[in-house]
Motif scaffolding. Sequence first.
Motif, PDB file in Angstrom:
ATOM      1  N   GLU A 125     -23.298  -9.466  37.774  1.00 31.30           N
ATOM      2  CA  GLU A 125     -24.434  -9.292  36.856  1.00 31.30           C
ATOM      3  C   GLU A 125     -24.389 -10.304  35.721  1.00 31.30           C
ATOM      4  OE1 GLU A 125     -26.120  -5.743  35.586  1.00 31.30           O
ATOM      5  OE2 GLU A 125     -25.318  -4.507  37.190  1.00 31.30           O
ATOM      6  N   PRO A 128     -24.902 -14.928  36.630  1.00 34.16           N
ATOM      7  CA  PRO A 128     -26.202 -15.623  36.683  1.00 34.16           C
ATOM      8  C   PRO A 128     -26.882 -15.705  35.318  1.00 34.16           C
ATOM      9  CG  PRO A 128     -26.033 -14.008  38.450  1.00 34.16           C
ATOM     10  CD  PRO A 128     -24.899 -13.750  37.525  1.00 34.16           C
ATOM     11  N   GLY A 137     -24.154 -24.420  36.443  1.00 37.17           N
ATOM     12  CA  GLY A 137     -24.278 -24.132  37.871  1.00 37.17           C
ATOM     13  C   GLY A 137     -23.417 -22.935  38.206  1.00 37.17           C
ATOM     14  N   LEU A 138     -23.801 -22.221  39.245  1.00 39.05           N
ATOM     15  CA  LEU A 138     -23.068 -21.016  39.636  1.00 39.05           C
ATOM     16  C   LEU A 138     -22.833 -21.016  41.142  1.00 39.05           C
ATOM     17  CD1 LEU A 138     -21.931 -18.122  39.413  1.00 39.05           C
ATOM     18  CD2 LEU A 138     -24.286 -17.287  39.376  1.00 39.05           C
ATOM     19  N   ILE A 139     -21.573 -20.828  41.508  1.00 38.36           N
ATOM     20  CA  ILE A 139     -21.209 -20.646  42.917  1.00 38.36           C
ATOM     21  C   ILE A 139     -20.661 -19.228  43.042  1.00 38.36           C
ATOM     22  CG2 ILE A 139     -19.881 -21.551  44.847  1.00 38.36           C
ATOM     23  CD1 ILE A 139     -19.575 -24.163  43.283  1.00 38.36           C
ATOM     24  N   GLU A 140     -21.294 -18.435  43.914  1.00 34.54           N
ATOM     25  CA  GLU A 140     -20.931 -17.016  44.031  1.00 34.54           C
ATOM     26  C   GLU A 140     -20.038 -16.764  45.240  1.00 34.54           C
ATOM     27  OE1 GLU A 140     -24.344 -14.211  42.953  1.00 34.54           O
ATOM     28  OE2 GLU A 140     -25.369 -15.983  43.715  1.00 34.54           O
ATOM     29  N   HIS A 141     -19.243 -15.708  45.136  1.00 33.79           N
ATOM     30  CA  HIS A 141     -18.415 -15.200  46.249  1.00 33.79           C
ATOM     31  C   HIS A 141     -17.459 -16.261  46.781  1.00 33.79           C
ATOM     32  CE1 HIS A 141     -20.743 -11.526  46.303  1.00 33.79           C
ATOM     33  NE2 HIS A 141     -21.839 -12.247  46.318  1.00 33.79           N
ATOM     34  N   VAL A 158     -17.596 -20.891  50.183  1.00 34.85           N
ATOM     35  CA  VAL A 158     -18.424 -19.681  50.162  1.00 34.85           C
ATOM     36  C   VAL A 158     -18.641 -19.208  51.600  1.00 34.85           C
ATOM     37  CG1 VAL A 158     -20.706 -18.785  49.578  1.00 34.85           C
ATOM     38  CG2 VAL A 158     -19.589 -20.425  48.071  1.00 34.85           C
ATOM     39  N   PRO A 159     -18.330 -17.937  51.905  1.00 32.32           N
ATOM     40  CA  PRO A 159     -18.519 -17.462  53.284  1.00 32.32           C
ATOM     41  C   PRO A 159     -20.000 -17.363  53.659  1.00 32.32           C
ATOM     42  CG  PRO A 159     -17.817 -15.664  51.860  1.00 32.32           C
ATOM     43  CD  PRO A 159     -17.773 -16.899  51.022  1.00 32.32           C
ATOM     44  N   GLU A 167     -19.258 -22.692  53.512  1.00 32.18           N
ATOM     45  CA  GLU A 167     -19.954 -23.843  52.929  1.00 32.18           C
ATOM     46  C   GLU A 167     -19.161 -24.249  51.688  1.00 32.18           C
ATOM     47  OE1 GLU A 167     -23.305 -24.360  54.344  1.00 32.18           O
ATOM     48  OE2 GLU A 167     -23.253 -26.347  53.396  1.00 32.18           O
ATOM     49  N   LEU A 169     -19.291 -25.790  48.206  1.00 37.43           N
ATOM     50  CA  LEU A 169     -20.312 -26.061  47.199  1.00 37.43           C
ATOM     51  C   LEU A 169     -19.664 -26.580  45.917  1.00 37.43           C
ATOM     52  CD1 LEU A 169     -22.518 -22.855  47.648  1.00 37.43           C
ATOM     53  CD2 LEU A 169     -22.907 -25.114  48.631  1.00 37.43           C
ATOM     54  N   ALA A 170     -20.417 -27.386  45.195  1.00 38.01           N
ATOM     55  CA  ALA A 170     -19.898 -27.949  43.943  1.00 38.01           C
ATOM     56  C   ALA A 170     -21.042 -28.150  42.963  1.00 38.01           C
ATOM     57  CB  ALA A 170     -19.215 -29.289  44.224  1.00 38.01           C
TER      58      ALA A 170
END
Lengths: 347, 262
Positions: A125, A128, A137-141, A158-159, A167, A169-170
Motif C-alpha cells: 500500500e 506506490p 520508480g517501483l519494482i514490486e514482488h 520479478v516472477p 523478468e 526490471l530496473a
Amino acid sequence: MDASYLDLLMAQQEEITEEAAGGGGVWVVADVVNGSIAPVTLEGIGAARTLADSLGAYVYGVLLGAGGADLAQTLYQAGADGVRVADDAGLSEFALEPYLHVLADLFEAEQPEVVILAATQQGQELAPRLAQRMGGGLIEHVTAVTLDEATRTVQGAVPIYGGQYFEILACPEARPQFLTIEPGTFPAPFVDSYRKGEPTLLDVEPATPAVRVIGPAEDFEPPPVPLKQAPVIVAAGRQVGGEAGFALVQQLATALGGRVAGDRGARDAGWIEAGQVVDVRGVEVAPEVYVAAGIRGDTFHNAAIEEAGFILAIHPDPHAPIFESADLGLEAEPQDVLPALLEALGD
Amino acid sequence: MRIIVILGRVLDPSGIVVKGSAGRIFVNREEYLIQPADACALEAALRIKDGMAAEVVALPRSPLPDDDILRQAIARGADRAIYLTGPALKAADEAAMTGVLTAAIERLGGADLVLIGSTTLDTGQGQLGLRLAEALGGAQITGAWQVSSADGQVQAVLQRNGRYVAVEADPPVVVTLLPGALKLRYPDGVRLINVYRGVGEVGDALEAWDAADLVDEAALTPLVESRGKEFAPERERGVRASGTPAEMAQAAADALRQRMRR
C-alpha cells in the motif's frame, strides 16, 4: 577453550555512528507483526546491506509504531547503520495516511537512493504512493536483486505467471528506486548481537486515515474459490486409510487453509464429489501446494497436477508413479504420517 | 456518480508453455483475457450502476494494440470507453500510465470512484491503482471483495487480520478489487454486435484519444525498463524423505512451511 574474552572484546565495540543526513543510502521500512520485527524486514536489511556495501552507502531502517522503539536494536543487529523511529499512538496499527505522512516527510528530507519495503499489505500500500509522490520508480514482488554498479541501478527479478519465469526490471534514471520484496525469498542476515546503535526519534504529526472502519461485515460470505484456482489442495486417494485417513486429510486441509480433493478412488469411496476429482477428465489444478495422500498417481491424475508449484506425495508403495511427479515423497502409510505432520505443523 | 474502470488484458496462461531448460516461452495459443481482477472491477462498477444513477467509463491500464476489451466492457454495460493511442504511449509503464490516466480522468470531468484490479495475473503488479489514488488526491481501499455506494460515500468489504470488515471513504476513492471477488456478467448480445458495428445507442460509446493531447511526451518516458528474462532451474522431482514416520513428517512440514512462506 574459554572464549569469554571474545565476549568482552566484542562488547567494547563502538556504537555505530551514522553519516550526516542527506546522504542517500539504502532504506528499509520495517514491518512489525505481533510486537516483533517481521522476518521479511530482516531479509530486506540483509539485501540492503549487500547493495549498500557495493554502492559505498549506508543502510537505514525505519520503524513506525507505538512503544516499539526497543525493536530498533534488532535492525542494528541485522546490519542497519542507522535507525529512524516514529513512536506514536497514532501509528500503533498500520493505516495509510499516518504512515505515509511520516515516511514522505522523512524521505523528502533524506533523499534515499534505494527504498526497500516488504511485499505485504503495508508495503504494497505504501510503496506506490511514495513512489508516485517522489517521482520514483517501483519494482514490486522482487525475489532477487543485483546491482548495475556503473549506473548505481538495482535490478530486481520479478516472477511472471506465478514464477514460471522472471523478468529483470530496473529503474535507471528515477530516484529513489523503490522495491517491494517477497517474504522468504532473500536469506536472513547474520544477526550480530553485539551490534548496537542509538536510533533517531522522528517528530510525528498526526494524520487521519481516509478510510474509516464501519465494523465487522458479519453477513458477508466470500465466493467459494473454484478448485482450479485454490492455492492449496490436499487430496486423498484410495490408500489414504479409509474414513479415518480421509478425516486426517480434511484436518490437514484445514491446517493449511486449503481445499479437499481426491482422485477417482476417493470419489468411488464416496468421500468427495465429482467436482473435486483431480484428473484431466475432471479438474486440472495449478495450486501453489498440492498434497497427495494415498494417491498412487495414474497418468490422468499426474497430468492434471503438472502445473502445481510444490507436490508432496505420501504413499506406501515405493513404485507408485506419484513419486515421479512429486517434489518430496514419503514412502509410508498416510495414517501413520499425517498425525505426525499435523503435529509438526502445529508447532 | 462517475465511475472509472481501468481494464487490462493478459495472455491466457493456459496457452503458453515455459521451457526453462531452453530459455524460451512457447505461445501455443495466443488468446487474451481481461485481467481477472480488472474483470471484477468492471462487474463491481456495473452492479453500482444497476442500483443508482451512475456513468461507467472504461479506460485501459496499459497501452493496448487494439480496443477489443474496451468494446467488451461496453457490451457488458459500460456507458463509454476511451481507447488511448499514440506512438509515444507504446512503452509506457505504470508511472507513465498514471499521468495519462489522470489527465484523461480530468478531461472526463473527474471521477467519484475509480475501480481497478488489485493485481495483474502475469506480472503481479498492483501499483497503478495506488499511484492513481496519489495522483488524484483520493483515498484508497485495497483488496476489496465488494464495493457499493450510498449517502455519497463509497463502502467496501475487506479482509483484515482474518476477519471481514466493512469500510467507507469519501469520494474520490480508488478501490482495488481482488481476483475472484465477483463474477463478470456476460455481454448483452445486441450491444456486442452494435459496439463492433458502431451503430445503435452504443455506436459512439467508444472514443479514441491521442495520449500526446493529454500529457507532454516527456511524461510518457517509462521509469522502469526490462533488462531481460531469467528462468528458474528445472525442478528436481522424485526426492524421497527417509527415516521414521515422525522424521518424514517433520521434513514434510519444513518443506510445506518454506513453500507457503513464499
